[in-house]
Scaffold this motif. Structure first.
Motif: not given
Length: 50
Positions: A4-9
């Motif tokens: 249930n997480n999304i990481e982005f730069i």
């Protein structure tokens, strides 16, 4: 999406009047709802106006 997480730069960008730096964030969800957005470099949550 993982756990249930999304990481982005977010890449840096030079505007004509200022420079926006790169930042690394994680979005936290509960089903279909966004719970919080955290800046992983500073370990702080983004604040929203509700």
């Amino acid at each position: 999406m993982k756990n249930n997480n999304i990481e982005f730069i977010h890449r840096s960008f030079d505007f004509s009047d200022l420079k926006e730096n790169e930042f690394h964030v994680k979005l936290f969800f509960n089903k279909d709802y966004l719970l919080k957005i955290k800046n992983l470099e500073h370990n702080r949550n983004f604040i929203f106006f509700i």
